[in-house]
Design an enzyme around this catalytic site. Structure first.
Site, PDB file in Angstrom:
ATOM      1  N   CYS A 103     -36.472  13.277  -5.300  1.00  0.00           N
ATOM      2  CA  CYS A 103     -36.429  12.809  -6.611  1.00  0.00           C
ATOM      3  C   CYS A 103     -36.995  11.466  -7.605  1.00  0.00           C
ATOM      4  CB  CYS A 103     -34.976  12.936  -6.630  1.00  0.00           C
ATOM      5  SG  CYS A 103     -33.587  11.270  -6.812  1.00  0.00           S
ATOM      6  N   GLU A 104     -36.833  11.079  -7.995  1.00  0.00           N
ATOM      7  CA  GLU A 104     -37.318  10.051  -8.943  1.00  0.00           C
ATOM      8  C   GLU A 104     -36.084   9.069  -8.564  1.00  0.00           C
ATOM      9  OE1 GLU A 104     -39.376  11.073 -12.939  1.00  0.00           O
ATOM     10  OE2 GLU A 104     -37.740  10.909 -13.727  1.00  0.00           O
ATOM     11  N   HIS A 105     -35.136   9.156  -9.248  1.00  0.00           N
ATOM     12  CA  HIS A 105     -34.126   8.587  -9.446  1.00  0.00           C
ATOM     13  C   HIS A 105     -33.972   7.281  -7.673  1.00  0.00           C
ATOM     14  CE1 HIS A 105     -33.308  11.403 -12.807  1.00  0.00           C
ATOM     15  NE2 HIS A 105     -34.089   9.645 -12.548  1.00  0.00           N
ATOM     16  N   HIS A 106     -33.818   8.329  -6.512  1.00  0.00           N
ATOM     17  CA  HIS A 106     -33.325   8.141  -5.292  1.00  0.00           C
ATOM     18  C   HIS A 106     -34.339   7.989  -5.026  1.00  0.00           C
ATOM     19  CE1 HIS A 106     -29.618   9.707  -7.407  1.00  0.00           C
ATOM     20  NE2 HIS A 106     -29.575   8.350  -7.388  1.00  0.00           N
ATOM     21  N   GLN A 144     -36.326  17.668 -11.282  1.00  0.00           N
ATOM     22  CA  GLN A 144     -36.430  18.925 -11.126  1.00  0.00           C
ATOM     23  C   GLN A 144     -36.145  20.162 -12.524  1.00  0.00           C
ATOM     24  OE1 GLN A 144     -33.350  21.145  -8.603  1.00  0.00           O
ATOM     25  NE2 GLN A 144     -33.383  23.877  -9.793  1.00  0.00           N
ATOM     26  N   HIS A 172     -30.209  19.007  -3.574  1.00  0.00           N
ATOM     27  CA  HIS A 172     -30.274  17.661  -4.137  1.00  0.00           C
ATOM     28  C   HIS A 172     -29.609  17.083  -2.749  1.00  0.00           C
ATOM     29  CE1 HIS A 172     -32.830  17.678  -7.396  1.00  0.00           C
ATOM     30  NE2 HIS A 172     -31.701  18.994  -7.943  1.00  0.00           N
ATOM     31  N   CYS A 174     -29.665  13.391  -2.529  1.00  0.00           N
ATOM     32  CA  CYS A 174     -29.428  11.948  -3.053  1.00  0.00           C
ATOM     33  C   CYS A 174     -27.912  12.963  -3.800  1.00  0.00           C
ATOM     34  CB  CYS A 174     -29.924  12.099  -4.610  1.00  0.00           C
ATOM     35  SG  CYS A 174     -30.018  13.001  -6.027  1.00  0.00           S
TER      36      CYS A 174
HETATM   37 ZN   LIG Z   1     -31.518  11.986  -7.327  1.00  0.00          ZN
END
Ligand SMILES: [Zn+2]
Length: 212
Positions: A103-106, A144, A172, A174
């Site tokens: 995941c590119e956010h976490h 995703q 996920h 995260c």
């Molecule tokens: Zn994430």
């Protein structure tokens, strides 16, 4: 191995970037900075980056992240270019294509399965090729939704089918490991092109084939 031992690190980095045709020196410099940052992160979290178990961790984390993001170094659509001409224009469904992404956010893993349905317009591709294409997009910093769209677009661009629909089911970490801690929640995303966009019967037929 001590991180301070530059010769060993240099050799390891050299091996790591051997297959890179450009920017080798820049990659090595970025790697050194990154490994320093991982050391800082370990300290920031409250552990000792120099204790035995963590000593080699910055290099391992670097190596792992390069593996998780191998997809940047290929064009996943290339896998689909090995297609066959066929006289078949009924729904083809490839189910349960496993993927593993970040995941590119976490930078937390998310993983699950992708299902691809398409109606050929003279061209089909091998089932394993679709799997490799999915892998090429999954092994990047992703969300995703984008992954789902990229899979559908690749099918559409290379095979020019009459229609394509993609369903991705992902778990996920995260969401599972922190904050709301919903350990069993799954995220489902869809993307469609051509006949699938405005034909509810066709969508239903595809989705019914995914029922287990
Ligand atoms: Zn994430």
């Amino acid at each position: 191995m001590k991180l301070a031992d530059n010769q060993i690190i240099n050799q390891k980095l050299h091996e790591l970037f051997e297959k890179y045709s450009i920017d080798k020196d820049e990659k090595k410099l970025q790697s050194q900075n990154y490994m320093d940052a991982v050391k800082d992160l370990i300290a920031l979290c409250g552990d000792d980056p120099n204790r035995q178990g963590l000593e080699e961790t910055p290099f391992r984390v670097l190596k792992a992240h390069l593996e998780y993001t191998e997809g940047y170094r290929e064009d996943p659509r290339e896998h689909l270019r090995k297609f066959f001409d066929v006289d078949h224009n009924e729904l083809v469904v490839v189910k349960d294509i496993e993927f593993y992404s970040l995941c590119e956010h976490h930078f937390a893993p998310f993983f699950g399965v992708a299902h691809v349905g398409y109606i050929p317009n003279g061209k089909i591709t091998g089932l394993s090729k679709i799997g490799r294409m999915v892998d090429g997009y999954a092994k990047r910093f992703q969300v995703q939704e984008r992954l789902t769209n990229q899979i559908a677009s690749a099918m559409d661009e290379v095979l020019t089918p009459l229609g394509v629909m993609v369903v991705v089911e992902g778990k996920h970490m995260c969401m599972c490991g922190r904050g709301i801690k919903k350990k069993d929640s799954t995220t489902t995303t869809t993307a469609s092109k051509g006949l699938f966009t405005d034909n509810p019967e066709l969508r239903k037929e595809f989705l019914s084939l995914l029922d287990r």
